[in-house]
Design a protein around this motif. Sequence first.
Motif, mmCIF file in Angstrom:
data_model
loop_
_atom_site.group_PDB
_atom_site.id
_atom_site.type_symbol
_atom_site.label_atom_id
_atom_site.label_comp_id
_atom_site.label_asym_id
_atom_site.label_seq_id
_atom_site.Cartn_x
_atom_site.Cartn_y
_atom_site.Cartn_z
ATOM 1 N N MET A 166 -1.308 10.002 -2.382
ATOM 2 C CA MET A 166 -2.447 10.374 -1.361
ATOM 3 C C MET A 166 -3.450 9.413 -1.166
ATOM 4 O O MET A 166 -4.352 9.515 -0.322
ATOM 5 C CB MET A 166 -2.907 12.014 -1.614
ATOM 6 C CG MET A 166 -2.145 12.901 -1.638
ATOM 7 S SD MET A 166 -0.894 12.774 -0.041
ATOM 8 C CE MET A 166 -2.034 13.513 1.229
ATOM 9 N N ALA A 167 -3.421 8.402 -2.284
ATOM 10 C CA ALA A 167 -4.470 7.540 -2.021
ATOM 11 C C ALA A 167 -4.072 6.017 -1.895
ATOM 12 O O ALA A 167 -3.533 5.573 -2.716
ATOM 13 C CB ALA A 167 -5.377 7.347 -3.558
ATOM 14 N N PRO A 168 -4.496 5.470 -0.618
ATOM 15 C CA PRO A 168 -4.207 4.100 -0.338
ATOM 16 C C PRO A 168 -4.905 3.097 -1.143
ATOM 17 O O PRO A 168 -5.962 3.378 -1.764
ATOM 18 C CB PRO A 168 -4.992 3.937 1.136
ATOM 19 C CG PRO A 168 -5.080 5.441 1.455
ATOM 20 C CD PRO A 168 -5.335 6.142 0.392
ATOM 21 N N VAL A 169 -4.246 2.101 -1.593
ATOM 22 C CA VAL A 169 -4.650 1.108 -2.587
ATOM 23 C C VAL A 169 -5.188 0.244 -1.899
ATOM 24 O O VAL A 169 -4.835 -0.508 -1.154
ATOM 25 C CB VAL A 169 -3.289 0.722 -3.580
ATOM 26 C CG1 VAL A 169 -3.692 -0.306 -4.387
ATOM 27 C CG2 VAL A 169 -2.441 1.953 -4.107
ATOM 28 N N ARG A 170 -6.568 -0.243 -2.737
ATOM 29 C CA ARG A 170 -7.322 -1.260 -2.348
ATOM 30 C C ARG A 170 -7.020 -2.594 -2.806
ATOM 31 O O ARG A 170 -6.523 -2.485 -4.081
ATOM 32 C CB ARG A 170 -8.892 -0.971 -2.063
ATOM 33 C CG ARG A 170 -9.015 0.195 -1.202
ATOM 34 C CD ARG A 170 -10.430 0.652 -1.403
ATOM 35 N NE ARG A 170 -10.926 1.814 -0.792
ATOM 36 C CZ ARG A 170 -10.702 2.976 -0.704
ATOM 37 N NH1 ARG A 170 -9.829 3.344 -1.941
ATOM 38 N NH2 ARG A 170 -10.952 4.069 -0.091
ATOM 39 N N GLU A 171 -7.352 -3.660 -2.289
ATOM 40 C CA GLU A 171 -7.388 -5.087 -2.929
ATOM 41 C C GLU A 171 -8.009 -4.764 -4.334
ATOM 42 O O GLU A 171 -7.566 -5.437 -5.441
ATOM 43 C CB GLU A 171 -7.785 -5.978 -2.354
ATOM 44 C CG GLU A 171 -7.217 -6.337 -1.135
ATOM 45 C CD GLU A 171 -7.908 -7.586 0.002
ATOM 46 O OE1 GLU A 171 -8.831 -8.053 -0.658
ATOM 47 O OE2 GLU A 171 -7.708 -7.499 1.080
ATOM 48 N N VAL A 190 -0.599 -11.636 -0.153
ATOM 49 C CA VAL A 190 0.655 -10.904 -0.453
ATOM 50 C C VAL A 190 0.680 -9.722 0.594
ATOM 51 O O VAL A 190 1.653 -9.482 1.184
ATOM 52 C CB VAL A 190 0.841 -10.778 -1.738
ATOM 53 C CG1 VAL A 190 2.195 -9.716 -1.780
ATOM 54 C CG2 VAL A 190 1.051 -11.952 -2.479
ATOM 55 N N LEU A 191 -0.262 -8.910 0.456
ATOM 56 C CA LEU A 191 -0.369 -7.643 1.165
ATOM 57 C C LEU A 191 -0.226 -7.838 2.743
ATOM 58 O O LEU A 191 0.177 -7.077 3.172
ATOM 59 C CB LEU A 191 -1.659 -6.812 0.509
ATOM 60 C CG LEU A 191 -1.622 -6.553 -0.879
ATOM 61 C CD1 LEU A 191 -2.927 -5.636 -1.129
ATOM 62 C CD2 LEU A 191 -0.384 -5.312 -1.128
ATOM 63 N N VAL A 192 -1.190 -8.764 3.031
ATOM 64 C CA VAL A 192 -1.112 -8.962 4.602
ATOM 65 C C VAL A 192 0.121 -9.469 5.136
ATOM 66 O O VAL A 192 0.582 -9.125 6.199
ATOM 67 C CB VAL A 192 -2.100 -10.152 4.788
ATOM 68 C CG1 VAL A 192 -1.990 -10.461 6.149
ATOM 69 C CG2 VAL A 192 -3.525 -9.732 4.602
ATOM 70 N N ALA A 193 0.922 -10.308 4.206
ATOM 71 C CA ALA A 193 2.193 -10.894 4.890
ATOM 72 C C ALA A 193 3.159 -9.613 4.707
ATOM 73 O O ALA A 193 3.966 -9.492 5.434
ATOM 74 C CB ALA A 193 2.556 -11.940 3.767
ATOM 75 N N GLY A 215 -9.605 0.609 4.431
ATOM 76 C CA GLY A 215 -9.319 -0.537 3.830
ATOM 77 C C GLY A 215 -8.363 -0.595 2.761
ATOM 78 O O GLY A 215 -8.195 -1.411 1.909
ATOM 79 N N GLY A 216 -7.335 0.100 2.876
ATOM 80 C CA GLY A 216 -6.366 0.248 1.840
ATOM 81 C C GLY A 216 -4.900 0.257 2.255
ATOM 82 O O GLY A 216 -4.718 -0.160 3.461
ATOM 83 N N PHE A 217 -3.732 0.115 1.620
ATOM 84 C CA PHE A 217 -2.558 -0.349 1.836
ATOM 85 C C PHE A 217 -1.634 0.723 1.180
ATOM 86 O O PHE A 217 -1.825 1.231 -0.104
ATOM 87 C CB PHE A 217 -2.393 -1.675 1.170
ATOM 88 C CG PHE A 217 -3.045 -2.891 2.025
ATOM 89 C CD1 PHE A 217 -2.476 -3.610 2.805
ATOM 90 C CD2 PHE A 217 -4.125 -3.168 1.372
ATOM 91 C CE1 PHE A 217 -3.264 -4.485 3.686
ATOM 92 C CE2 PHE A 217 -4.714 -4.403 2.187
ATOM 93 C CZ PHE A 217 -4.620 -4.958 3.140
#
Length: 313
Positions: A229-234, A254-257, A270-272
């Motif tokens: 449930m928690a998005p991962v931030r840089e 890497v995350l943006v690509a 702001g998470g992924f």
Amino acid sequence: MREDLNEGQADGPDTSLFRRFLPEIDHRTTGAVLSHPGFARIRPAYIAATTAHYEIATLPGHWQSTAGRVAALGALVCNDAVFDPADRATWPTLARFKQSVAMFGLTSPRQIDEIVARLAGTGYLTLERPPEDGRVRWLRPTERLLAWDREVLASYYGVLRQLYPETGYGPALARDPAFQRAQRAVAVTTFPVIGRFLAANADLLPFLSMNNGVRVLLMLCEANTADPMAPVRESDLAGLKPRFGFSRSHVRNVLVAAAEQGLVARAQPGGFSLTPRGLTALDRFIADTLSSHDMTYRMAVQAMEAAPLRACG
């Protein structure tokens, strides 16, 4: 009793994933591993157990564990496993090493020269002059490199044993040098197999050439699994820098690509998080590696059983 190695084929995801890497070897296929009811349970164990050996403090040479460097380490050990001083075709020379690594398409000749120099300078590789030909050098892994490699093998087979306790994978988990040599010797013949299944995983292929690109995605997967449930931030992945040597900006790249490829979704604030497509690509990567290790385990055991028969004959 004979093991049913590929049970569940009818309910598998993609029937092509149930094809053996080598038709003549009866092994657990990628599809069988993926469709195992315990696969989701062992995913975090796979990430933790296998990734630990590629940290800067552990990796031979003590530098970033790029895909090319990892492939090169495997090729060095494999080439040494088939080395016969009486057979020049098996000599582990620099030229042979470059040919082996070229099959993966991950490393340039110049980078291979750097790998050899680094490993020799840090005590993981020796350059031996053969008495028959002083113009070449044999690239021989030291015990430090071989011991690291046995731990790497044990990490993969430990995960496999969680899925298939009936197989046991005892020699691999016992860090048996004889098994290591047999497994690495047969693995030489599987380099094209590895190249094919890496190329077939088209979604993940671009990240193999990014320094630790796949590793960043595996760590994102690990974090998503720990708290879905928690998005991962840089910043949540900032601990990767001292472990693997890459910066926060590299994690971001890497995350943006991956987001542009549909493997990762941006979440607020702001998470992924991995998308189903991203998880599918990583799961195939995990299953491919486990399947190939099951295959080479069976090939190595067959080779070890046949060796005494050849000696007696």
